[in-house]
Design a protein around this motif. Sequence first.
Motif, PDB file in Angstrom:
ATOM      1  N   ILE A  37       0.859  -1.177   0.000  1.00  9.55           N
ATOM      2  CA  ILE A  37       0.000   0.000   0.000  1.00  9.55           C
ATOM      3  C   ILE A  37       0.900   1.233   0.000  1.00  9.55           C
ATOM      4  CG2 ILE A  37      -1.886   1.192   1.179  1.00  9.55           C
ATOM      5  CD1 ILE A  37      -2.435  -1.790   0.434  1.00  9.55           C
ATOM      6  N   SER A  38       0.778   2.039  -1.055  1.00  9.43           N
ATOM      7  CA  SER A  38       1.557   3.279  -1.116  1.00  9.43           C
ATOM      8  C   SER A  38       0.924   4.331  -0.215  1.00  9.43           C
ATOM      9  CB  SER A  38       1.596   3.820  -2.545  1.00  9.43           C
ATOM     10  OG  SER A  38       2.335   2.974  -3.369  1.00  9.43           O
ATOM     11  N   GLU A  39       1.777   5.052   0.477  1.00  6.41           N
ATOM     12  CA  GLU A  39       1.277   6.128   1.335  1.00  6.41           C
ATOM     13  C   GLU A  39       0.499   7.156   0.515  1.00  6.41           C
ATOM     14  OE1 GLU A  39       4.868   7.330   3.284  1.00  6.41           O
ATOM     15  OE2 GLU A  39       4.866   5.544   4.551  1.00  6.41           O
ATOM     16  N   VAL A  40       0.989   7.406  -0.696  1.00  9.17           N
ATOM     17  CA  VAL A  40       0.273   8.262  -1.648  1.00  9.17           C
ATOM     18  C   VAL A  40       0.274   7.503  -2.971  1.00  9.17           C
ATOM     19  CG1 VAL A  40       0.169  10.499  -2.798  1.00  9.17           C
ATOM     20  CG2 VAL A  40       1.076  10.352  -0.463  1.00  9.17           C
ATOM     21  N   ALA A  41      -0.856   6.875  -3.292  1.00  9.36           N
ATOM     22  CA  ALA A  41      -0.932   6.055  -4.501  1.00  9.36           C
ATOM     23  C   ALA A  41      -0.846   6.914  -5.755  1.00  9.36           C
ATOM     24  CB  ALA A  41      -2.229   5.248  -4.496  1.00  9.36           C
ATOM     25  N   LEU A  42      -0.054   6.457  -6.707  1.00  6.32           N
ATOM     26  CA  LEU A  42       0.134   7.157  -7.971  1.00  6.32           C
ATOM     27  C   LEU A  42      -1.202   7.277  -8.696  1.00  6.32           C
ATOM     28  CD1 LEU A  42       2.376   8.387  -9.746  1.00  6.32           C
ATOM     29  CD2 LEU A  42       2.546   6.172 -10.872  1.00  6.32           C
ATOM     30  N   GLY A  43      -1.553   8.502  -9.059  1.00  4.33           N
ATOM     31  CA  GLY A  43      -2.819   8.742  -9.739  1.00  4.33           C
ATOM     32  C   GLY A  43      -4.001   8.859  -8.798  1.00  4.33           C
ATOM     33  N   LYS A  44      -3.748   8.684  -7.497  1.00  7.20           N
ATOM     34  CA  LYS A  44      -4.826   8.758  -6.502  1.00  7.20           C
ATOM     35  C   LYS A  44      -4.395   9.647  -5.338  1.00  7.20           C
ATOM     36  CE  LYS A  44      -6.392   4.178  -7.796  1.00  7.20           C
ATOM     37  NZ  LYS A  44      -6.711   2.823  -7.389  1.00  7.20           N
ATOM     38  N   ASP A 101       1.801   3.196 -19.927  1.00  6.66           N
ATOM     39  CA  ASP A 101       1.224   4.517 -20.188  1.00  6.66           C
ATOM     40  C   ASP A 101       2.249   5.587 -19.807  1.00  6.66           C
ATOM     41  OD1 ASP A 101      -0.184   6.926 -20.199  1.00  6.66           O
ATOM     42  OD2 ASP A 101      -1.973   6.059 -19.265  1.00  6.66           O
ATOM     43  N   LEU A 102       2.722   6.297 -20.788  1.00  8.55           N
ATOM     44  CA  LEU A 102       3.763   7.305 -20.597  1.00  8.55           C
ATOM     45  C   LEU A 102       3.365   8.383 -19.589  1.00  8.55           C
ATOM     46  CD1 LEU A 102       6.592   8.032 -21.556  1.00  8.55           C
ATOM     47  CD2 LEU A 102       5.560   9.290 -23.457  1.00  8.55           C
ATOM     48  N   ALA A 103       2.075   8.571 -19.375  1.00  9.47           N
ATOM     49  CA  ALA A 103       1.600   9.608 -18.451  1.00  9.47           C
ATOM     50  C   ALA A 103       2.098   9.390 -17.014  1.00  9.47           C
ATOM     51  CB  ALA A 103       0.075   9.654 -18.454  1.00  9.47           C
ATOM     52  N   PHE A 104       2.485   8.168 -16.678  1.00  8.20           N
ATOM     53  CA  PHE A 104       2.936   7.861 -15.317  1.00  8.20           C
ATOM     54  C   PHE A 104       4.453   7.998 -15.134  1.00  8.20           C
ATOM     55  CE2 PHE A 104      -1.162   5.724 -15.613  1.00  8.20           C
ATOM     56  CZ  PHE A 104      -1.775   6.200 -14.473  1.00  8.20           C
ATOM     57  N   TYR A 105       5.163   8.440 -16.182  1.00  2.80           N
ATOM     58  CA  TYR A 105       6.619   8.510 -16.148  1.00  2.80           C
ATOM     59  C   TYR A 105       7.106   9.902 -16.550  1.00  2.80           C
ATOM     60  CZ  TYR A 105       5.898   3.462 -16.264  1.00  2.80           C
ATOM     61  OH  TYR A 105       5.488   2.192 -15.989  1.00  2.80           O
ATOM     62  N   LYS A 106       8.374  10.161 -16.270  1.00  2.13           N
ATOM     63  CA  LYS A 106       8.988  11.439 -16.652  1.00  2.13           C
ATOM     64  C   LYS A 106       9.067  11.574 -18.163  1.00  2.13           C
ATOM     65  CE  LYS A 106      11.917  11.310 -12.577  1.00  2.13           C
ATOM     66  NZ  LYS A 106      13.261  11.012 -12.101  1.00  2.13           N
ATOM     67  N   ASP A 107       9.481  10.476 -18.810  1.00  2.00           N
ATOM     68  CA  ASP A 107       9.631  10.465 -20.260  1.00  2.00           C
ATOM     69  C   ASP A 107       9.754   9.011 -20.729  1.00  2.00           C
ATOM     70  OD1 ASP A 107      12.338   9.679 -19.695  1.00  2.00           O
ATOM     71  OD2 ASP A 107      13.016  11.754 -19.794  1.00  2.00           O
ATOM     72  N   GLU A 108       9.900   8.813 -22.028  1.00  2.00           N
ATOM     73  CA  GLU A 108       9.982   7.472 -22.612  1.00  2.00           C
ATOM     74  C   GLU A 108      11.156   6.673 -22.043  1.00  2.00           C
ATOM     75  OE1 GLU A 108       9.091   4.209 -25.030  1.00  2.00           O
ATOM     76  OE2 GLU A 108       7.898   6.043 -24.951  1.00  2.00           O
ATOM     77  N   GLU A 109      12.297   7.303 -21.883  1.00  2.91           N
ATOM     78  CA  GLU A 109      13.477   6.616 -21.346  1.00  2.91           C
ATOM     79  C   GLU A 109      13.218   6.128 -19.921  1.00  2.91           C
ATOM     80  OE1 GLU A 109      18.100   7.617 -20.202  1.00  2.91           O
ATOM     81  OE2 GLU A 109      17.157   8.780 -21.801  1.00  2.91           O
ATOM     82  N   HIS A 110      12.588   6.959 -19.112  1.00  2.83           N
ATOM     83  CA  HIS A 110      12.254   6.579 -17.739  1.00  2.83           C
ATOM     84  C   HIS A 110      11.292   5.386 -17.738  1.00  2.83           C
ATOM     85  CE1 HIS A 110      10.030   7.424 -13.785  1.00  2.83           C
ATOM     86  NE2 HIS A 110      11.220   6.941 -13.464  1.00  2.83           N
TER      87      HIS A 110
END
Length: 176
Positions: A37-44, A101-110
């Motif tokens: 369980i993330s303390e702050v869930a990504l996207g939530k 989904d690229l929206a969850f990352y800094k960029d394509e390389e990440h």
Amino acid sequence: MTTAVYPGSFNPPTIGHLEIIRSAIEHLSLSRIDLAISEVALGKENVKAPSIGDRIQVIQASVAGISGAQVVRTSKQLIADIAEGYDVVILGADKWAQLQDLAFYKDEEHMQDCLRRLPRLAVAPRNNIPVPEEILLNVSDEISPISSSGVRQGKFEWMTDEAKKYGQANSFWGFN
């Protein structure tokens, strides 16, 4: 000793989550599966209630009867970071699609770096999202539509008994 991590918000835990856990333990011969369980869930990031403490308490009660299942709290958000050190990462097909989904990352390389760092994947089918056969987790077809979002919209029959009791007692997840 094979260990797995199953990251999620589990807000609330569902009977689908429990089936995925049991199936993963059985079919992947897991000695341990950590529900992370993330303390702050990504996207939530805007979720305030129930608190992470409340959710951890409910999830622990929900998995108490499943040998090898435990709950861990993490400050990490990306699945690649959460999965570090595990042999397997368990995901629903919707989360598997988000991995790409690229929206969850800094960029394509990440994104590519994170995907390379992932351990073995085991993906539970969800709402006809295509998943490669080699990573598909064997679960019953009936759990495919089950989601925490659906519970919050009134599908209370999808909740674990422990979540239902906690929700009713504390006015969470649509209980007033």
